[in-house]
Enzyme design. Structure first.
Site, PDB file in Angstrom:
ATOM      1  N   ASN A  17      49.286  62.955  56.916  1.00 51.56           N
ATOM      2  CA  ASN A  17      49.161  62.478  55.568  1.00 51.56           C
ATOM      3  C   ASN A  17      50.692  61.807  55.464  1.00 51.56           C
ATOM      4  O   ASN A  17      51.752  62.578  55.195  1.00 51.56           O
ATOM      5  CB  ASN A  17      49.087  63.698  54.422  1.00 51.56           C
ATOM      6  CG  ASN A  17      49.467  63.312  52.898  1.00 51.56           C
ATOM      7  OD1 ASN A  17      49.527  62.054  52.713  1.00 51.56           O
ATOM      8  ND2 ASN A  17      49.418  64.203  52.214  1.00 51.56           N
ATOM      9  N   LYS A  73      51.670  60.297  52.758  1.00 49.37           N
ATOM     10  CA  LYS A  73      52.076  60.351  51.492  1.00 49.37           C
ATOM     11  C   LYS A  73      52.711  58.798  50.938  1.00 49.37           C
ATOM     12  O   LYS A  73      52.191  58.098  51.471  1.00 49.37           O
ATOM     13  CB  LYS A  73      53.209  61.551  51.110  1.00 49.37           C
ATOM     14  CG  LYS A  73      52.768  62.670  51.769  1.00 49.37           C
ATOM     15  CD  LYS A  73      53.491  63.915  51.224  1.00 49.37           C
ATOM     16  CE  LYS A  73      53.080  65.283  51.662  1.00 49.37           C
ATOM     17  NZ  LYS A  73      53.654  66.386  51.387  1.00 49.37           N
ATOM     18  N   HIS A 117      45.133  67.054  46.662  1.00 46.50           N
ATOM     19  CA  HIS A 117      46.740  67.503  47.144  1.00 46.50           C
ATOM     20  C   HIS A 117      47.278  68.232  45.899  1.00 46.50           C
ATOM     21  O   HIS A 117      47.236  67.550  44.946  1.00 46.50           O
ATOM     22  CB  HIS A 117      47.283  66.188  47.805  1.00 46.50           C
ATOM     23  CG  HIS A 117      48.486  66.672  48.627  1.00 46.50           C
ATOM     24  ND1 HIS A 117      49.483  66.923  48.021  1.00 46.50           N
ATOM     25  CD2 HIS A 117      48.506  67.113  49.901  1.00 46.50           C
ATOM     26  CE1 HIS A 117      50.361  67.249  48.941  1.00 46.50           C
ATOM     27  NE2 HIS A 117      49.878  67.392  50.136  1.00 46.50           N
ATOM     28  N   GLU A 143      50.339  67.525  45.218  1.00 44.32           N
ATOM     29  CA  GLU A 143      50.996  66.545  44.626  1.00 44.32           C
ATOM     30  C   GLU A 143      50.349  65.985  43.306  1.00 44.32           C
ATOM     31  O   GLU A 143      50.918  65.503  42.581  1.00 44.32           O
ATOM     32  CB  GLU A 143      51.975  65.759  45.419  1.00 44.32           C
ATOM     33  CG  GLU A 143      52.849  66.610  46.359  1.00 44.32           C
ATOM     34  CD  GLU A 143      53.158  66.212  47.915  1.00 44.32           C
ATOM     35  OE1 GLU A 143      52.746  64.925  48.124  1.00 44.32           O
ATOM     36  OE2 GLU A 143      53.622  66.821  48.594  1.00 44.32           O
ATOM     37  N   GLU A 162      46.970  74.743  51.901  1.00 45.20           N
ATOM     38  CA  GLU A 162      48.547  74.026  52.006  1.00 45.20           C
ATOM     39  C   GLU A 162      49.230  74.838  50.835  1.00 45.20           C
ATOM     40  O   GLU A 162      49.117  74.442  49.654  1.00 45.20           O
ATOM     41  CB  GLU A 162      48.557  72.589  51.630  1.00 45.20           C
ATOM     42  CG  GLU A 162      47.860  71.848  52.658  1.00 45.20           C
ATOM     43  CD  GLU A 162      48.359  70.355  52.457  1.00 45.20           C
ATOM     44  OE1 GLU A 162      48.809  69.770  53.560  1.00 45.20           O
ATOM     45  OE2 GLU A 162      48.570  69.797  51.541  1.00 45.20           O
ATOM     46  N   GLY A 189      56.690  70.520  52.611  1.00 39.72           N
ATOM     47  CA  GLY A 189      58.284  69.732  52.752  1.00 39.72           C
ATOM     48  C   GLY A 189      59.297  70.679  52.263  1.00 39.72           C
ATOM     49  O   GLY A 189      60.410  70.297  52.160  1.00 39.72           O
ATOM     50  N   SER A 220      54.944  72.072  56.465  1.00 39.95           N
ATOM     51  CA  SER A 220      55.732  72.348  57.324  1.00 39.95           C
ATOM     52  C   SER A 220      55.395  72.289  58.742  1.00 39.95           C
ATOM     53  O   SER A 220      56.181  73.063  59.721  1.00 39.95           O
ATOM     54  CB  SER A 220      56.987  73.061  56.923  1.00 39.95           C
ATOM     55  OG  SER A 220      57.663  72.621  55.639  1.00 39.95           O
TER      56      SER A 220
END
Ligand code: 13P
Length: 256
Positions: free
Chosen positions: A9, A11, A96, A98, A168, A174, A214
């Site tokens: 991904n 992003k 996701h 985010e 996730e 991150g 990560s």
């Protein structure tokens, strides 16, 4: 048997120029190889073209990071399933954290997008995961179950063949902090049991469940070795052709 899926991904990284270099780098590492794993990269919309072009003779497929649930029309700024397919996408990431956090993707919106993408023939990587607070309060399984239920209650068992779930944990995205292999396995097994409860006939064929947060060459092996971890959804480490292809190599080794 479920084969491993390794998905990158990207992003909001790598515009067309950088994506050209990155996908050419990945192509150099993986072109001409026959892989046991499925491998996908998901660039930003404007960089899809570069990735599709560079990876066309490789085993790597291309996906997008979002899609709208309407066919076409007055939806400024949105992209449809048919546009993604025309651009060469086979996959789309939906739900996701985010997008849930910053772009108003509620369970309801995500359910509509997942349903539409599957109906139109795309493979969906549907993301779920708890926040740190929820894990501390030991609500992680309840949260994840709620996120899954909100989507799969709108799907049929046939849709399952185009569905991959990515677990996730938000606190691991991150941050450099990874769920331990035991934490990942525990949640993946919980998700698989829940799917088996909801969908009796897909028990053996199995929906793939990816881990994301990560993941990198240094920790991929111990995560991917877990019985119910069927692959990875990789952010940061997918922006480097060497790291990404190393993770693919690790997946290949585990399956040989
Ligand atoms: P990182 O691998 O950078 O933690 O990102 C994970 C992720 O969000 C993939 O979708």
């Amino acid at each position: 048997m479920r084969s491993i899926l390794i998905a990158g991904n990207w992003k909001m990284n790598a515009g067309p120029v950088e994506a050209d270099k990155l996908s050419a780098g990945i192509n150099e590492k993986l072109a001409g190889r026959t892989l046991k794993s499925d491998v996908v990269v998901c660039p930003p919309f404007v960089s899809l073209h570069a990735a599709v072009k560079n990876l066309k003779d490789s085993p790597v497929q291309v996906g997008a990071q979002n899609v709208h649930f309407e066919n076409n029309g007055a939806y400024t700024g949105e992209i449809s399933t048919s546009m993604l397919q025309e651009a060469g996408c086979k996959y789309v990431i939906l739900g996701h954290s985010e997008r849930r956090e910053y772009f108003g993707d509620t369970d309801e919106v995500i359910a509509k997008k997942v349903k539409k993408a599957i109906a139109d023939g795309l493979n969906v990587i549907f993301c779920v995961g708890e926040k740190l607070e929820e894990r501390k309060q030991e609500k992680h399984q309840k949260v994840v179950m709620g996120q899954i239920k909100a989507v799969i209650e709108h799907l049929t068992e046939e849709d399952a063949s185009q569905l991959t779930i990515a677990y996730e944990p938000v606190w691991a995205i991150g941050t450099g902090e990874t769920a331990t292999p035991e934490q990942a396995q525990e949640m993946h097994q919980f998700i698989r049991n829940y799917l088996n409860e909801m969908w009796s006939t897909v028990q053996l064929s199995g929906v793939r469940i990816l881990y994301g947060g990560s993941m990198k060459p240094a920790n991929a092996e111990e995560l991917l070795k877990q019985e119910d971890v069927d692959g990875g959804l990789i952010g940061g480490a997918s922006l480097d052709a060497e790291s990404f292809s190393t993770i693919v190599d690790i997946a290949e080794k585990i399956q040989s």
